[in-house]
Design an enzyme around this catalytic site. Structure first.
Site, PDB file in Angstrom:
ATOM      1  N   HIS A   1       2.616   3.178  -8.993  1.00 42.16           N
ATOM      2  CA  HIS A   1       2.468   1.732  -9.194  1.00 42.16           C
ATOM      3  C   HIS A   1       3.705   1.165  -9.918  1.00 42.16           C
ATOM      4  O   HIS A   1       4.153   0.066  -9.613  1.00 42.16           O
ATOM      5  CB  HIS A   1       1.202   1.413  -9.986  1.00 42.16           C
ATOM      6  CG  HIS A   1      -0.058   1.795  -9.247  1.00 42.16           C
ATOM      7  ND1 HIS A   1      -0.241   1.500  -7.919  1.00 42.16           N
ATOM      8  CD2 HIS A   1      -1.186   2.444  -9.652  1.00 42.16           C
ATOM      9  CE1 HIS A   1      -1.433   1.955  -7.533  1.00 42.16           C
ATOM     10  NE2 HIS A   1      -2.017   2.537  -8.565  1.00 42.16           N
TER      11      HIS A   1
ATOM     12  N   LEU B   1      11.079 -20.346  -4.598  1.00 45.94           N
ATOM     13  CA  LEU B   1      10.109 -19.479  -3.918  1.00 45.94           C
ATOM     14  C   LEU B   1       8.781 -19.578  -4.660  1.00 45.94           C
ATOM     15  O   LEU B   1       8.751 -19.499  -5.893  1.00 45.94           O
ATOM     16  CB  LEU B   1      10.597 -18.022  -3.956  1.00 45.94           C
ATOM     17  CG  LEU B   1       9.623 -16.977  -3.419  1.00 45.94           C
ATOM     18  CD1 LEU B   1       9.785 -16.822  -1.912  1.00 45.94           C
ATOM     19  CD2 LEU B   1       9.832 -15.621  -4.071  1.00 45.94           C
TER      20      LEU B   1
ATOM     21  N   ASP C   1       0.833  -1.216   0.000  1.00 43.59           N
ATOM     22  CA  ASP C   1       0.000   0.000   0.000  1.00 43.59           C
ATOM     23  C   ASP C   1       0.865   1.262   0.000  1.00 43.59           C
ATOM     24  O   ASP C   1       1.975   1.264   0.512  1.00 43.59           O
ATOM     25  CB  ASP C   1      -0.890  -0.036   1.257  1.00 43.59           C
ATOM     26  CG  ASP C   1      -2.100   0.871   1.113  1.00 43.59           C
ATOM     27  OD1 ASP C   1      -2.302   1.449   0.024  1.00 43.59           O
ATOM     28  OD2 ASP C   1      -2.842   1.009   2.101  1.00 43.59           O
TER      29      ASP C   1
HETATM   30  C1  FPP Z   1      -2.000   0.202  -3.256  1.00 44.84           C
HETATM   31  O1  FPP Z   1      -1.549   1.532  -3.279  1.00 44.84           O
HETATM   32  C2  FPP Z   1      -1.489  -0.492  -4.416  1.00 44.84           C
HETATM   33  C3  FPP Z   1      -2.258  -1.088  -5.366  1.00 44.84           C
HETATM   34  C4  FPP Z   1      -3.725  -1.109  -5.325  1.00 44.84           C
HETATM   35  C5  FPP Z   1      -1.663  -1.726  -6.523  1.00 44.84           C
HETATM   36  C6  FPP Z   1      -0.381  -2.465  -6.264  1.00 44.84           C
HETATM   37  C7  FPP Z   1       0.137  -2.847  -7.562  1.00 44.84           C
HETATM   38  C8  FPP Z   1       1.420  -2.909  -7.912  1.00 44.84           C
HETATM   39  C9  FPP Z   1       2.564  -2.659  -7.013  1.00 44.84           C
HETATM   40  C10 FPP Z   1       1.735  -3.221  -9.328  1.00 44.84           C
HETATM   41  C11 FPP Z   1       1.215  -4.499  -9.857  1.00 44.84           C
HETATM   42  C12 FPP Z   1       1.952  -5.705  -9.456  1.00 44.84           C
HETATM   43  C13 FPP Z   1       2.242  -6.771 -10.253  1.00 44.84           C
HETATM   44  C14 FPP Z   1       2.721  -8.002  -9.649  1.00 44.84           C
HETATM   45  C15 FPP Z   1       2.121  -6.753 -11.714  1.00 44.84           C
HETATM   46  P1  FPP Z   1      -2.627   2.697  -3.425  1.00 44.84           P
HETATM   47  O2  FPP Z   1      -2.778   2.990  -4.870  1.00 44.84           O
HETATM   48  O3  FPP Z   1      -3.876   2.324  -2.728  1.00 44.84           O
HETATM   49  O4  FPP Z   1      -1.866   3.849  -2.690  1.00 44.84           O
HETATM   50  P2  FPP Z   1      -2.527   5.036  -1.848  1.00 44.84           P
HETATM   51  O5  FPP Z   1      -3.277   4.385  -0.710  1.00 44.84           O
HETATM   52  O6  FPP Z   1      -1.331   5.806  -1.391  1.00 44.84           O
HETATM   53  O7  FPP Z   1      -3.410   5.797  -2.783  1.00 44.84           O
END
Ligand code: FPP
Length: 243
Positions: free
Chosen positions: A39, A133, A22
């Site tokens: 992201h 893994l 997050d």
């Molecule tokens: C949460 O941060 C993150 C996500 C909802 C997406 C996580 C995705 C990735 C790291 C990329 C995809 C991964 C792969 C394996 C292809 P948020 O956007 O909710 O952050 P915020 O709370 O600060 O707005």
């Protein structure tokens, strides 16, 4: 400057670590960048954390990449995340395979473009016998949805009500084959489960850090493991007492 030595790796390493990655949006906002840049930084960070997980002897890692609720995000962000998944498979699959990573998908593929579904399935098939893994990628995943899916399968297979127990349900979850997570890490300080592994994490230890996901590196994972090493796991019982 201090010469503080990094902490030693604890003796007890969790077999299965699950991570809620997050804070990508906040990381980007703090830099005046679009959310997708966060992201992308998050994906780059994944490589570091994967390497560290292998270094520390973690055998199963589950990452929450896209939840069943994330479809409600702005269409551009959803599309961007789907593109990231597509690109990551193209870019990283050969190296992951070479490094002995067994890729698994948990969640539902149905809402993805058929070509992307096929790509995910091929990546899973290619790496299925790797043993260094196990990397479970939660994509279009929700814990409640997973339980509904498991029950649907069980009913379709005609089990009698008396035959339904916890082990049977666990065998029908997307994570079948991985042990329950010992440790769930959530970055960015939020204190929520967010529908992540709600069955499997019933007795997991939680570690929440204010660090945003793109900044969460090897030493942060080590700090989580050190904290895990200090926890006394009781699974609802009482501490070992003499007599
Ligand atoms: C949460 O941060 C993150 C996500 C909802 C997406 C996580 C995705 C990735 C790291 C990329 C995809 C991964 C792969 C394996 C292809 P948020 O956007 O909710 O952050 P915020 O709370 O600060 O707005």
């Amino acid at each position: 400057m201090t010469d503080a030595k990094p902490p030693a790796l604890p003796e007890r390493i969790p077999a299965h670590v699950a991570i809620i990655m997050d804070g990508n949006g906040r990381w980007a906002k703090a830099r005046g960048l679009p959310r997708l840049a966060g992201h992308r930084a998050g994906v780059d960070n994944l490589r570091r954390v994967l390497e560290a997980a292998v270094e520390f002897g973690i055998r199963h890692l589950t990452i929450y990449a896209f939840s069943t609720e994330n479809w409600a995000r702005p269409p551009d962000e959803v599309r961007g995340l789907l593109n990231i998944l597509d690109e990551v498979i193209d870019r990283e699959l050969a190296q992951l395979h070479k490094n002995g990573v067994c890729l698994r998908h948990i969640g539902r593929l149905e809402r993805l473009d058929p070509a992307l579904q096929e790509k995910v399935q091929q990546a899973v098939a290619l790496t299925r016998d790797n043993t260094k893994l196990v990397l479970n990628i939660a994509w279009n995943y929700g814990g409640r949805d997973e339980i509904v899916h498991a029950l649907q399968q069980i009913l379709r297979q005609g089990y009698a009500p008396e035959a339904v127990d916890e082990a049977l349900i666990a065998r029908h979850l997307f994570t079948a084959g991985s042990p329950d997570p010992d440790l769930v890490v959530r970055t960015s300080g939020e204190l929520r489960t967010s529908n992540f592994l709600i069955w499997q994490a019933a007795y997991a230890e939680w570690y929440v850090t204010p660090t945003l996901w793109p900044d969460f590196g090897r030493d942060d994972l080590l700090a989580a493991l050190v904290e895990f090493g200090r926890r006394e796991r009781r699974f609802g019982g009482v501490p070992d007492a003499p007599g």
